[in-house]
Write a protein that holds these residues in place. Structure first.
Motif, PDB file in Angstrom:
ATOM      1  N   UNK A 162       0.724  -1.059   0.136  1.00 20.85           N
ATOM      2  CA  UNK A 162       0.006  -0.082   0.146  1.00 20.85           C
ATOM      3  C   UNK A 162       0.892   1.070  -0.132  1.00 20.85           C
ATOM      4  N   UNK A 163       2.344   1.159  -0.358  1.00 26.69           N
ATOM      5  CA  UNK A 163       3.127   2.252  -0.467  1.00 26.69           C
ATOM      6  C   UNK A 163       2.392   3.497  -1.687  1.00 26.69           C
ATOM      7  N   UNK A 164       2.166   4.611  -0.959  1.00 23.75           N
ATOM      8  CA  UNK A 164       1.363   5.377  -2.062  1.00 23.75           C
ATOM      9  C   UNK A 164       2.143   6.757  -2.090  1.00 23.75           C
ATOM     10  N   UNK A 165       3.363   6.480  -2.471  1.00 23.52           N
ATOM     11  CA  UNK A 165       4.104   7.796  -2.624  1.00 23.52           C
ATOM     12  C   UNK A 165       4.290   7.942  -4.147  1.00 23.52           C
ATOM     13  N   UNK A 166       3.931   9.442  -4.387  1.00 19.25           N
ATOM     14  CA  UNK A 166       4.078   9.849  -5.712  1.00 19.25           C
ATOM     15  C   UNK A 166       4.835  11.123  -5.747  1.00 19.25           C
ATOM     16  N   UNK A 167       5.104  11.507  -6.840  1.00 23.36           N
ATOM     17  CA  UNK A 167       5.958  12.789  -6.914  1.00 23.36           C
ATOM     18  C   UNK A 167       5.196  13.857  -6.998  1.00 23.36           C
ATOM     19  N   UNK A 168       3.875  13.828  -6.784  1.00 18.30           N
ATOM     20  CA  UNK A 168       3.023  14.939  -6.692  1.00 18.30           C
ATOM     21  C   UNK A 168       1.884  14.578  -5.541  1.00 18.30           C
ATOM     22  N   UNK A 169       1.343  15.903  -4.864  1.00 16.22           N
ATOM     23  CA  UNK A 169       0.378  15.606  -3.764  1.00 16.22           C
ATOM     24  C   UNK A 169      -0.926  15.736  -4.453  1.00 16.22           C
ATOM     25  N   UNK A 170      -1.807  14.805  -3.623  1.00 19.00           N
ATOM     26  CA  UNK A 170      -3.257  14.889  -4.046  1.00 19.00           C
ATOM     27  C   UNK A 170      -4.151  14.552  -2.705  1.00 19.00           C
ATOM     28  N   UNK A 171      -5.742  15.109  -3.030  1.00 20.10           N
ATOM     29  CA  UNK A 171      -6.272  14.864  -1.641  1.00 20.10           C
ATOM     30  C   UNK A 171      -7.850  15.206  -2.076  1.00 20.10           C
ATOM     31  N   UNK A 172      -8.648  14.582  -1.398  1.00 18.31           N
ATOM     32  CA  UNK A 172     -10.109  14.796  -1.625  1.00 18.31           C
ATOM     33  C   UNK A 172     -10.500  15.385  -0.442  1.00 18.31           C
ATOM     34  N   UNK A 173     -11.532  16.598  -0.634  1.00 20.62           N
ATOM     35  CA  UNK A 173     -12.035  17.344   0.678  1.00 20.62           C
ATOM     36  C   UNK A 173     -13.341  17.483   0.575  1.00 20.62           C
ATOM     37  N   UNK A 174     -14.148  17.153   1.200  1.00 23.73           N
ATOM     38  CA  UNK A 174     -13.469  16.462   2.545  1.00 23.73           C
ATOM     39  C   UNK A 174     -13.592  14.795   2.329  1.00 23.73           C
ATOM     40  N   UNK A 175     -12.939  14.212   3.260  1.00 26.83           N
ATOM     41  CA  UNK A 175     -12.662  13.020   3.100  1.00 26.83           C
ATOM     42  C   UNK A 175     -13.814  11.996   3.449  1.00 26.83           C
ATOM     43  N   UNK A 176     -14.833  12.482   4.181  1.00 24.99           N
ATOM     44  CA  UNK A 176     -16.248  11.816   4.347  1.00 24.99           C
ATOM     45  C   UNK A 176     -17.073  12.655   4.061  1.00 24.99           C
ATOM     46  N   UNK A 177     -18.083  12.320   3.201  1.00 21.14           N
ATOM     47  CA  UNK A 177     -19.090  13.144   2.468  1.00 21.14           C
ATOM     48  C   UNK A 177     -20.295  12.349   2.611  1.00 21.14           C
ATOM     49  N   UNK A 178     -21.563  12.788   2.810  1.00 24.55           N
ATOM     50  CA  UNK A 178     -22.731  12.488   2.418  1.00 24.55           C
ATOM     51  C   UNK A 178     -23.166  12.001   1.083  1.00 24.55           C
ATOM     52  N   UNK A 179     -23.862  11.005   0.514  1.00 21.36           N
ATOM     53  CA  UNK A 179     -24.335  10.554  -0.675  1.00 21.36           C
ATOM     54  C   UNK A 179     -24.837  11.955  -1.327  1.00 21.36           C
ATOM     55  N   UNK A 180     -24.352  12.178  -2.670  1.00 23.20           N
ATOM     56  CA  UNK A 180     -25.122  13.552  -3.302  1.00 23.20           C
ATOM     57  C   UNK A 180     -24.343  14.559  -3.043  1.00 23.20           C
ATOM     58  N   UNK A 181     -23.382  14.582  -2.092  1.00 25.54           N
ATOM     59  CA  UNK A 181     -22.612  15.879  -1.630  1.00 25.54           C
ATOM     60  C   UNK A 181     -21.340  16.156  -2.606  1.00 25.54           C
ATOM     61  N   UNK A 182     -20.685  17.244  -2.507  1.00 26.66           N
ATOM     62  CA  UNK A 182     -19.892  17.923  -3.242  1.00 26.66           C
ATOM     63  C   UNK A 182     -18.372  17.887  -2.523  1.00 26.66           C
ATOM     64  N   UNK A 183     -17.407  17.365  -3.433  1.00 22.62           N
ATOM     65  CA  UNK A 183     -16.281  17.270  -2.890  1.00 22.62           C
ATOM     66  C   UNK A 183     -15.301  17.944  -3.771  1.00 22.62           C
ATOM     67  N   UNK A 184     -14.005  18.448  -3.354  1.00 26.82           N
ATOM     68  CA  UNK A 184     -13.139  19.000  -4.142  1.00 26.82           C
ATOM     69  C   UNK A 184     -11.942  18.085  -4.254  1.00 26.82           C
ATOM     70  N   UNK A 185     -11.409  17.988  -5.485  1.00 28.65           N
ATOM     71  CA  UNK A 185     -10.389  16.937  -5.679  1.00 28.65           C
ATOM     72  C   UNK A 185      -9.160  17.951  -6.048  1.00 28.65           C
ATOM     73  N   UNK A 186      -8.091  17.982  -5.219  1.00 26.70           N
ATOM     74  CA  UNK A 186      -6.852  18.517  -5.605  1.00 26.70           C
ATOM     75  C   UNK A 186      -5.523  17.865  -5.819  1.00 26.70           C
ATOM     76  N   UNK A 187      -4.639  18.423  -6.646  1.00 31.21           N
ATOM     77  CA  UNK A 187      -3.308  17.886  -6.987  1.00 31.21           C
ATOM     78  C   UNK A 187      -2.191  19.244  -6.608  1.00 31.21           C
ATOM     79  N   UNK A 188      -1.133  18.661  -6.243  1.00 28.00           N
ATOM     80  CA  UNK A 188       0.033  19.654  -6.156  1.00 28.00           C
ATOM     81  C   UNK A 188       1.131  19.351  -6.706  1.00 28.00           C
ATOM     82  N   UNK A 189       1.855  19.894  -7.693  1.00 27.38           N
ATOM     83  CA  UNK A 189       3.033  19.371  -8.283  1.00 27.38           C
ATOM     84  C   UNK A 189       2.717  18.681  -9.492  1.00 27.38           C
ATOM     85  N   UNK A 190       1.646  18.508 -10.145  1.00 26.48           N
ATOM     86  CA  UNK A 190       1.266  17.907 -11.181  1.00 26.48           C
ATOM     87  C   UNK A 190       1.634  18.795 -12.573  1.00 26.48           C
ATOM     88  N   UNK A 191       2.660  18.430 -13.255  1.00 33.44           N
ATOM     89  CA  UNK A 191       3.197  19.411 -14.431  1.00 33.44           C
ATOM     90  C   UNK A 191       2.053  19.162 -15.320  1.00 33.44           C
TER      91      UNK A 191
END
Length: 185
Positions: free
Chosen positions: A35-64
């Motif tokens: 499960x080693x999940x190391x990448x050259x770019x950062x990523x995240x889902x905000x929030x990491x817990x959401x109700x069905x039908x809710x809206x999430x923000x998908x973010x990346x850092x350092x992706x060229x």
């Protein structure tokens, strides 16, 4: 003399338990290494817990380049080069309490994180994102839990460990009783 035989039995049991432990820790180490999940770019889902039908923000850092985000709980998302995030709506029929894997792909390099679906529904539905999704199979399925305290062990490992412990204790009891019998003659 009795104290020596009890000490010997205790030492034998402790040795057997110590020898059984490396198998269990090796199984856990294998899970963490895969499960080693190391990448050259950062990523995240905000929030990491959401109700069905809710809206999430998908973010990346350092992706060229462009980033593609996929999951079985929302439509595939695209983050253009130079942009760091995008919002998307979770499917309204997502199973409450389920954990879905979200995969971020930046120029062929991938990383994953989890998105948990909470119980309940959001109070408002955004109108800028469609609420329907394809009826085909999900891209990635639900990532289920590992079963509480038995996670990472199968029944064969548990049975083998139990047999080793019972055998060790039985042998210690036999030798303790045998020595005690020799002293009475």
């Amino acid at each position: 003399m009795r104290a020596i035989s009890v000490a010997s039995a205790t030492l034998l049991a402790a040795t057997a338990l110590t020898l059984a432990a490396p198998t269990a820790s090796a199984a856990v180490a294998d899970d963490t290494e895969t499960n080693n999940n190391i990448t050259s770019f950062g990523f995240r889902v905000t929030p990491s817990t959401i109700a069905a039908g809710g809206q999430v923000t998908l973010s990346v850092d350092g992706c060229e380049g462009d980033a593609k985000v996929t999951s079985g709980v929302f439509d595939d998302a695209h983050i253009p080069a130079g942009q760091q995030s995008v919002s998307t709506q979770v499917f309204p029929d997502a199973k409450p309490g389920a954990m879905y894997e979200v995969t971020f792909d930046c120029k062929g390099e991938t990383g994953t994180t989890d998105l948990t679906i909470a119980t309940g529904r959001p109070t408002s539905h955004p109108t800028s994102h469609p609420t329907s999704h394809p009826t085909g199979p999900a891209h990635r399925g639900v990532k289920a839990g590992v079963g509480g305290s038995l996670g990472g062990f199968d029944l064969h490992e548990i049975a083998l460990g139990g047999a080793l412990i019972v055998g060790t204790l039985g042998t210690a009891y036999y030798w303790t009783r045998r020595r005690t019998g020799d002293g009475k003659s």
